[in-house]
Design a protein around this motif. Sequence first.
Motif, PDB file in Angstrom:
ATOM      1  N   GLY A   1       2.996 -11.930   8.028  1.00 32.89           N
ATOM      2  CA  GLY A   1       1.509 -12.011   8.368  1.00 32.89           C
ATOM      3  C   GLY A   1       0.731 -10.706   8.100  1.00 32.89           C
ATOM      4  O   GLY A   1      -0.277 -10.397   7.403  1.00 32.89           O
ATOM      5  N   TRP A   2       1.252  -9.611   8.864  1.00 34.53           N
ATOM      6  CA  TRP A   2       0.539  -8.246   9.069  1.00 34.53           C
ATOM      7  C   TRP A   2       0.659  -7.628   7.522  1.00 34.53           C
ATOM      8  O   TRP A   2      -0.329  -6.793   7.091  1.00 34.53           O
ATOM      9  CB  TRP A   2       1.101  -7.572  10.057  1.00 34.53           C
ATOM     10  N   THR A   3       1.868  -8.001   6.922  1.00 40.98           N
ATOM     11  CA  THR A   3       2.089  -7.182   5.645  1.00 40.98           C
ATOM     12  C   THR A   3       1.227  -7.779   4.588  1.00 40.98           C
ATOM     13  O   THR A   3       0.560  -7.212   3.911  1.00 40.98           O
ATOM     14  CB  THR A   3       3.587  -7.350   5.266  1.00 40.98           C
ATOM     15  N   ILE A   4       1.268  -9.066   4.593  1.00 42.02           N
ATOM     16  CA  ILE A   4       0.098  -9.686   3.764  1.00 42.02           C
ATOM     17  C   ILE A   4      -1.175  -9.244   3.864  1.00 42.02           C
ATOM     18  O   ILE A   4      -2.106  -8.925   3.072  1.00 42.02           O
ATOM     19  CB  ILE A   4      -0.020 -11.209   3.807  1.00 42.02           C
ATOM     20  N   TRP A   5      -1.714  -8.822   5.257  1.00 43.70           N
ATOM     21  CA  TRP A   5      -3.182  -8.703   5.492  1.00 43.70           C
ATOM     22  C   TRP A   5      -3.627  -7.194   5.125  1.00 43.70           C
ATOM     23  O   TRP A   5      -4.366  -6.945   4.477  1.00 43.70           O
ATOM     24  CB  TRP A   5      -3.040  -8.775   7.210  1.00 43.70           C
ATOM     25  N   CYS A   6      -2.165  -6.435   5.273  1.00 43.12           N
ATOM     26  CA  CYS A   6      -2.421  -4.884   4.898  1.00 43.12           C
ATOM     27  C   CYS A   6      -2.531  -4.894   3.209  1.00 43.12           C
ATOM     28  O   CYS A   6      -3.382  -4.109   2.979  1.00 43.12           O
ATOM     29  CB  CYS A   6      -1.206  -4.182   5.306  1.00 43.12           C
ATOM     30  N   LEU A   7      -1.644  -5.511   2.449  1.00 39.96           N
ATOM     31  CA  LEU A   7      -1.837  -5.578   1.339  1.00 39.96           C
ATOM     32  C   LEU A   7      -3.157  -6.246   0.543  1.00 39.96           C
ATOM     33  O   LEU A   7      -3.679  -5.890  -0.305  1.00 39.96           O
ATOM     34  CB  LEU A   7      -0.617  -6.269   0.647  1.00 39.96           C
ATOM     35  N   ALA A   8      -3.540  -6.956   1.382  1.00 38.49           N
ATOM     36  CA  ALA A   8      -5.100  -7.699   1.208  1.00 38.49           C
ATOM     37  C   ALA A   8      -5.968  -6.612   1.156  1.00 38.49           C
ATOM     38  O   ALA A   8      -7.113  -6.957   0.324  1.00 38.49           O
ATOM     39  CB  ALA A   8      -5.224  -9.095   1.821  1.00 38.49           C
ATOM     40  N   ASN A   9      -5.962  -5.800   2.327  1.00 34.85           N
ATOM     41  CA  ASN A   9      -7.072  -5.005   2.214  1.00 34.85           C
ATOM     42  C   ASN A   9      -6.665  -3.648   1.677  1.00 34.85           C
ATOM     43  O   ASN A   9      -7.655  -2.645   1.715  1.00 34.85           O
ATOM     44  CB  ASN A   9      -6.947  -4.462   3.912  1.00 34.85           C
ATOM     45  N   HIS A  10      -5.643  -3.514   1.016  1.00 28.78           N
ATOM     46  CA  HIS A  10      -5.395  -2.379   0.156  1.00 28.78           C
ATOM     47  C   HIS A  10      -4.984  -2.741  -1.192  1.00 28.78           C
ATOM     48  O   HIS A  10      -3.679  -2.705  -1.623  1.00 28.78           O
ATOM     49  CB  HIS A  10      -4.319  -1.375   0.681  1.00 28.78           C
ATOM     50  N   PRO A  11      -5.801  -3.302  -2.148  1.00 26.33           N
ATOM     51  CA  PRO A  11      -5.517  -3.663  -3.596  1.00 26.33           C
ATOM     52  C   PRO A  11      -4.614  -2.644  -4.287  1.00 26.33           C
ATOM     53  O   PRO A  11      -3.822  -3.365  -5.108  1.00 26.33           O
ATOM     54  CB  PRO A  11      -7.024  -3.916  -4.021  1.00 26.33           C
ATOM     55  N   HIS A  12      -4.956  -1.651  -4.310  1.00 24.13           N
ATOM     56  CA  HIS A  12      -4.105  -0.501  -5.164  1.00 24.13           C
ATOM     57  C   HIS A  12      -2.753  -0.707  -4.594  1.00 24.13           C
ATOM     58  O   HIS A  12      -1.866  -0.558  -5.436  1.00 24.13           O
ATOM     59  CB  HIS A  12      -4.964   0.618  -5.115  1.00 24.13           C
ATOM     60  N   VAL A  13      -2.360  -0.780  -3.354  1.00 19.96           N
ATOM     61  CA  VAL A  13      -1.039  -0.573  -2.687  1.00 19.96           C
ATOM     62  C   VAL A  13      -0.414  -2.093  -3.219  1.00 19.96           C
ATOM     63  O   VAL A  13       0.764  -2.188  -3.736  1.00 19.96           O
ATOM     64  CB  VAL A  13      -1.038  -0.724  -1.196  1.00 19.96           C
ATOM     65  N   GLN A  14      -1.203  -3.154  -3.008  1.00 20.55           N
ATOM     66  CA  GLN A  14      -0.549  -4.551  -3.702  1.00 20.55           C
ATOM     67  C   GLN A  14      -0.329  -4.458  -4.978  1.00 20.55           C
ATOM     68  O   GLN A  14       0.750  -5.172  -5.565  1.00 20.55           O
ATOM     69  CB  GLN A  14      -1.427  -5.580  -3.383  1.00 20.55           C
ATOM     70  N   GLU A  15      -1.340  -3.940  -5.923  1.00 21.28           N
ATOM     71  CA  GLU A  15      -1.113  -3.751  -7.356  1.00 21.28           C
ATOM     72  C   GLU A  15       0.220  -3.056  -7.761  1.00 21.28           C
ATOM     73  O   GLU A  15       1.059  -3.670  -8.405  1.00 21.28           O
ATOM     74  CB  GLU A  15      -2.030  -3.227  -7.967  1.00 21.28           C
ATOM     75  N   ARG A  16       0.715  -2.019  -6.899  1.00 16.83           N
ATOM     76  CA  ARG A  16       1.602  -1.077  -7.282  1.00 16.83           C
ATOM     77  C   ARG A  16       3.188  -1.891  -6.860  1.00 16.83           C
ATOM     78  O   ARG A  16       3.976  -1.760  -7.431  1.00 16.83           O
ATOM     79  CB  ARG A  16       1.611   0.267  -6.405  1.00 16.83           C
ATOM     80  N   ALA A  17       2.748  -2.640  -5.577  1.00 15.22           N
ATOM     81  CA  ALA A  17       4.174  -3.711  -5.220  1.00 15.22           C
ATOM     82  C   ALA A  17       4.291  -4.522  -6.186  1.00 15.22           C
ATOM     83  O   ALA A  17       5.344  -4.940  -6.569  1.00 15.22           O
ATOM     84  CB  ALA A  17       3.813  -4.132  -3.816  1.00 15.22           C
ATOM     85  N   TYR A  18       3.163  -5.009  -6.712  1.00  9.33           N
ATOM     86  CA  TYR A  18       3.281  -6.296  -7.837  1.00  9.33           C
ATOM     87  C   TYR A  18       3.949  -5.673  -9.117  1.00  9.33           C
ATOM     88  O   TYR A  18       4.951  -6.318  -9.630  1.00  9.33           O
ATOM     89  CB  TYR A  18       2.035  -6.957  -7.905  1.00  9.33           C
ATOM     90  N   ARG A  19       3.527  -4.585  -9.546  1.00  6.77           N
ATOM     91  CA  ARG A  19       4.000  -4.051 -10.700  1.00  6.77           C
ATOM     92  C   ARG A  19       5.592  -3.763 -10.527  1.00  6.77           C
ATOM     93  O   ARG A  19       6.344  -3.979 -11.646  1.00  6.77           O
ATOM     94  CB  ARG A  19       3.479  -2.962 -11.231  1.00  6.77           C
ATOM     95  N   GLU A  20       6.090  -3.283  -9.268  1.00 10.01           N
ATOM     96  CA  GLU A  20       7.427  -3.145  -9.094  1.00 10.01           C
ATOM     97  C   GLU A  20       8.255  -4.378  -9.081  1.00 10.01           C
ATOM     98  O   GLU A  20       9.424  -4.514  -9.627  1.00 10.01           O
ATOM     99  CB  GLU A  20       7.650  -2.533  -7.598  1.00 10.01           C
ATOM    100  N   VAL A  21       7.724  -5.246  -8.537  1.00 11.27           N
ATOM    101  CA  VAL A  21       8.421  -6.680  -8.827  1.00 11.27           C
ATOM    102  C   VAL A  21       8.533  -7.400  -9.900  1.00 11.27           C
ATOM    103  O   VAL A  21       9.502  -7.809 -10.195  1.00 11.27           O
ATOM    104  CB  VAL A  21       7.813  -7.721  -7.604  1.00 11.27           C
ATOM    105  N   ILE A  22       7.266  -7.055 -10.801  1.00 13.03           N
ATOM    106  CA  ILE A  22       7.345  -7.506 -12.136  1.00 13.03           C
ATOM    107  C   ILE A  22       8.338  -6.807 -12.954  1.00 13.03           C
ATOM    108  O   ILE A  22       9.173  -7.338 -13.906  1.00 13.03           O
ATOM    109  CB  ILE A  22       5.996  -7.640 -12.569  1.00 13.03           C
ATOM    110  N   GLU A  23       8.346  -5.396 -12.829  1.00 12.79           N
ATOM    111  CA  GLU A  23       9.310  -4.659 -13.570  1.00 12.79           C
ATOM    112  C   GLU A  23      10.748  -4.851 -13.034  1.00 12.79           C
ATOM    113  O   GLU A  23      11.683  -4.930 -14.331  1.00 12.79           O
ATOM    114  CB  GLU A  23       8.954  -3.396 -13.084  1.00 12.79           C
ATOM    115  N   ALA A  24      11.034  -5.409 -12.003  1.00 12.16           N
ATOM    116  CA  ALA A  24      12.359  -6.064 -11.685  1.00 12.16           C
ATOM    117  C   ALA A  24      12.743  -7.310 -12.274  1.00 12.16           C
ATOM    118  O   ALA A  24      13.808  -7.613 -12.800  1.00 12.16           O
ATOM    119  CB  ALA A  24      12.766  -6.068 -10.311  1.00 12.16           C
TER     120      ALA A  24
END
Length: 1568
Positions: free
Chosen positions: A1348-1371
Amino acid sequence: MVHIWEKDPFPHGDPRLPHHIFPPRRLTPDDLFKKTGANVWKVNISDPVSVSKRVTTLKLERGFGREDIFIVDATNSNNFAERLDELYTIRAYRDEQAKMILDGEIYFDIENGDGWIRVLCEAGDLLTIPENKAFRMTTTPKTKIILIHRHTMIFFLILIGIFILFFPRFLRFVQIVRHKKKYSAKVPGDEGLLFLGHIFDFEMDPTVMPNRLVVKMNKMVKESGVQIMKLWFFHDNLYVPTNGETIKHVLDSNEEITKGEEYDILVPWLGKGLLISTGDKWRSRRKMLTPTFHFSMLDGYISTMNRHAKMCVELLEEKAGNKVDMYPIVKMCALDIICETTMGKELDSQRQPKQPYVEAIVNLMSLGTEINMKFYLWPKFMRYVLGVQQKFDYSLAIAHNFTRTVIAERSEALERGEVESNKRAFLDMLLELKDKHSLSDEDIREEVDTFMFEGHDTTASGMGWTVWCMACNQEIQERAYNEIMEVLGDDPDRDLTREDMGKLIYLERCIKESMRIFPPVPFVSRQLQNDLQCGEYLLPQHANMSISPFVIHRNESIYPNAMQYNPDNFLPEKVATRNAYDYIPFSAGPRNCIGQKFAQYEEKIIMAWLLRRFRFESNDHKKRLSAKIPGDEGLFLFGHIFEFGMDPQIMPFRAVTKMNGWVKKSGIQLMKLWFFHDNSYVPTSGETLKYILDSNDEITKGDEYEVLVQWLGRGLLISTGDKWRTRRKMLTPTFHFSMLDGYISTMNRHSKICVDLLEDKCDSKVDMYPVVKMCALDIICETTMGKELDSQRQPNQPYVEAIVNLMRIGTEVGMKFYLWPQFMRYLLGVQQEFDRFNVVAQKFTRNVIAERSASLLKGDVESNKRAFLDLLLEQKERQNLSDEDIREEVDTFMFEGHDTTSSGLGWAVWCFACHPEIQQRAYEEVMEAIDNEPDRDLSREDMGKLEYLERCIKESMRLYPPVPFVSRQLQNDFTLGEYTIPQHANIAISPFTVHRNESIYPNANQYDPDRFLPEKVAARNAYDYIPFSAGPRNCIGQKFAMYEEKIILSWLLRRYRFETDEHKKRLSARIPGDEGSFILGHVTQLGFDPQVIASRIITKMNRENREIGHKLVKLWFLGENVYMPTCGETLKDILDSSEEITKGDEYAVFIPWLGRGLLTSTGDKWRSRRKMLTPTFHFSMLDGYVSTMNRHAKICVQLLEEKAGKEVDMYSVVKMCALDIICEAAMGKELDSQHHPNQPYVAAILDLVKLGTEIAIKFYLHIKIVRQIVGIEKAYGEAMVVAHAFTKTVIAERADALSRGEVERNKRAFLDMLLEQREKQNLSDEDIREEVDTFMFEGHDTTSAGLGWTIWCLANHPHVQERAYREVIEAFGDNCDLDIGREDMGKFAYLDRCIKEAMRIYPPVPFVSRQLTKDFPLGKYLLPVNSQVSISPFVVHRNESIYPNATQYDPDRFLPENVAARNAYDYIPFSAGPRNCIGQSPCFFLKYLVTFVATLKNGNLQDKNSLNSKRRLFLHGSFDRLNSHPNSFCSSKLKKKSELFRSFESQRYATEAILRPIDGIIVNVERR
């Protein structure tokens, strides 16, 4: 006038518009009545009842219906809504319609069938409100409404009639008062209170009023030299001359002889006799009666006076040595004398004071004074109402009847010549003058009653005060006594003659001086018949003049030091310098007292008889001596009774504080305390104490011991005088060394029993006082009575309980002043309880005495086992001892021999426990003395070697003496140092006070056995240490007590080590931190919200780190302290410990649910379970769970697909996902809570977590009864039943499946492994349930929190979420449905850092507590045993000195190079060390990663406030994770004063998004 219009229904708008806005149609009152039933008429505005109230406070006293509508101008009625409910509660006038008189204008809009009718009512109109008609009311801003009723009108009319009737009299009254004020304006004095005057200035007490008048007079004389002062009582004034020069004008007048109105109360009794009559009647009576008091007549009365005075002293003999009220004694004597001399009747009231006539006279005097002093009794009807007049009339009838009977009898006796010429009475002379002066029987009765009244009351008053003055002035009494003995010789029975009285010059001066200070008649009043010039003032006719001997005699300008008793004020040379009217005890002038010579004769004779037989003492003598001794009198009446309290544990400390304050201030060695009317003197040093303790005469114990007399009798403890001396001499040999040696084996044996029984209580908290008390009781019982009591093993024996309760009640009675009167003890049941236990104790003792006596006679008592009782029995005949004498001494030794010793032992153990280093040294000495043989008995030689232990015992008895107070009652005036203490005073000998005197023992409250090194003892006064008292009356058994204490303590020390919370406090005091609020500590200052608590602690921690570099924070909660390390460096020691693994008490709330599983167990059980369960989390086992995690993660994102574009609470979503995963992995059960979240088991789990956290966080819910009252206990229990039932069912099903081989190898759950090890590990079904429930709790709750808190943090930091998303897509590329394997985990380095950073800021378990099992060094501090250590990842992770900008979300903090630079214990989301989370890696990371990868592949999370409108997952609101976590309850113990968080408010806006509790993670979900 009433104007009525009809109009259309209100349009939409303001209904308060003026009436002319609406086109009206004029209606008549009849029209209105037909339409609404309302009656309207006019009333005159001048009606006197038009007293108004504003509409805002109107209470309509009628029964409106609930449908009634009120619309009121808001400018007038801000609180009208609150008043509205009152309209429905007042039903007193249900049958009457409310009527209102108006002042101003008011609009009533009354409902009609077709619309509304507006009624304008103007000033003076009276409107009847219609019943059950809806109406609206609008007022102009100044409108006032008066509510009236028929009953009110009648009441006002009656008042007006009364006013008209009495108004003329009132005017006359005003004229009289004005006339009086005109004359009195020039006379000094104020008018007092309006109407009342000075009526309350002087009170209604005859003993208080004169004194206050004197104070006022002396003040005015000193300030302005006034010779007359003015007082007002209601409408009347009173003139009081202040010296003889002024009063001479009145007393010398032959015209102003009329008494004041105050005498009217006596007229029914005394008639218009010589006392009250005036004018010609008084003059003729005075002339007629004056010869009856000639010297020749008075000489005949001297023998009568001598005879009754002799009777008085003979009766007083019986009361010698006691406190006596002398006034009624001399009153009865005077009554006998006046009765015989006036009426020739022997009354004998001294022997028979209860005669009706005597009681009637006393009552008439008392009631007459009471009526005159209490103004509310002046009206006769009030006296009847209060029953005073009825009592007066009853006594009056008895007195009159008696007098008339005597007159008749005496008249007959005179006629028969039966009256001897030398025994003629005053009545006889009146009867002889009857015909000559035309006296009626009623005239004679008046004069007889008058002389009876005046002749005994004034004389008795004078004698009473003379005795008092002499009792208060012993030197004057002694001088008067010497004069009497010189005149009368050594014959104590010789009668006084007139010649003797002439020689008693000093006695006469003493009597005059007492009548100066306390005149028999303090006030005499005259009512002026003419205007009178009194000095420079003209007093008007009819004015009241108060001639006050009391005031004049205490005038400081006439008698300097007027309150001092000084018979030399009446030396001839001093009398000659004063005005003759400055001394008027018998008044003066024409109307002086006719019988003053008679009174002087009587007083001299009676005082001479009293003084040659008795010496009088008074408490005032005591007070004068007491006044010289330092100390205040405390509260009025109560003294210091409340200052020291009624708690024996508190009182001594308060006395010590007071004493040390005085000693430091003025160096006093004796202080005075008051308790009610009695004072106690407390010596503060041995130097002062020596005098009293060394005295062979002052050995009488104080009254406090009387409560023990019923139990102990007059044995050695309480007896005094010759009895005590005889008993002390007889008993002293029984405590010789040769006798004591025989008791050593007994002491050793019982001490060994004591330590053996303590084995069962080892390693737990023990109250040592009852333990050593029972041991001491066994020892004293066997050594005193030769009886083995065995109270240590059988503490509930009747005799043991009786002894304990007698001690308790005795102490309680001694300390609680309201129990001192015996009737109060009976009233409260205390005395009955004491008597019941006393019967048991005495019966036991008597039985033992009888048995022992029989054994002695039979020779059954061994010579080496002789008890104290045996020695008493042997001396029975020689010392003439009765069985009761022996019982007294045996009970005394039983009481003293166990109570004081057990007290000394208890405090010695306490002191050892508080000072481990001293305890260790004493232990080493004991072991050395017994040659390290732990079971060896102590011998006398061994005890001689225990020098340090002896010093320890002495020091503990210095701080806590077994008997903190001992009292003595002085039998004589006693000189104590520079002070003289009066006879009968109480001396409180307080070892407690002396032993803590800072001038004798510096740092007196510090425990230091080295104070008793020989060289230090030699430097002190021997009486500065008196635990066993000192001098002739010291404790006879002190050597016995020292032997016993040494033996018992040596056995205790060699077996055990003692610790105490005091030790805990001392160690705690060295650790930084305050104690917060009194009692509560920090519990209310941090609140009950764990996020707020944590945030405030972080603020405190970061501030203190900056200021003083603290790495450990101390907090207090309800008397318990909690220690919180703030960095990994400090944490490491506690987390690395293999011993300190015990969880805190906060976890107890989860034990009913989770049992003693891996989470809550400790010690060997935890170690064995941990060892057994660790292999279940090996990588090889976890690989089998990956597919389960993928499957449920897919379900999670599929369900989210349906909510795309909507707001979603992500916490609930991931919580159900985690619950499904852990249920299948732990129990092999597919729960499917994501599709079916309302299942009973799911609801039960959620409730248990929520309620458990709430109970732990809120301290008031720690109490079970509170939880029951608010319903939490029931809800928790119901949820637990559901959860347990589910788990047990699954265990049973899984066990069956395993036994049938139906469980696939690749689908084995955690439960399967437990079932397989059941026999090997000897696990019960309950053991398995504990572990399964524990894993269910920990395995979903912490995971869902992290997600829950990780989702909250990613939602509040779009640039961090985008970077994590790209890491997952890259894999994974574009294949969103591809499962995630363990091999894939290494590809998500950035996502791994994101998760770690989220758990840094919001750790899944924010607080973990440990309870120390021993003193533990943590950094530079030593934490005491049993302390709570709160390990808070939340606090450590936000430490600004470790993580700069700690509240900022930055995953790069977990780059390898940054991690390497930190202490490994600076990041502990899953705790660390031996007791870290068993499932932390990689199980939970697997779940996080699987779920997050699945989520990020399918959607984007974004803050609701983000400007990015593409593919958004909206978050808003807040997230309440911490409120639902089981370990967060530690935060209920985290508290800090509000001033420490000033910086918190300044940071709140920067951190609000992550610090404030929130309701959920609500997001909108859209496809990418």
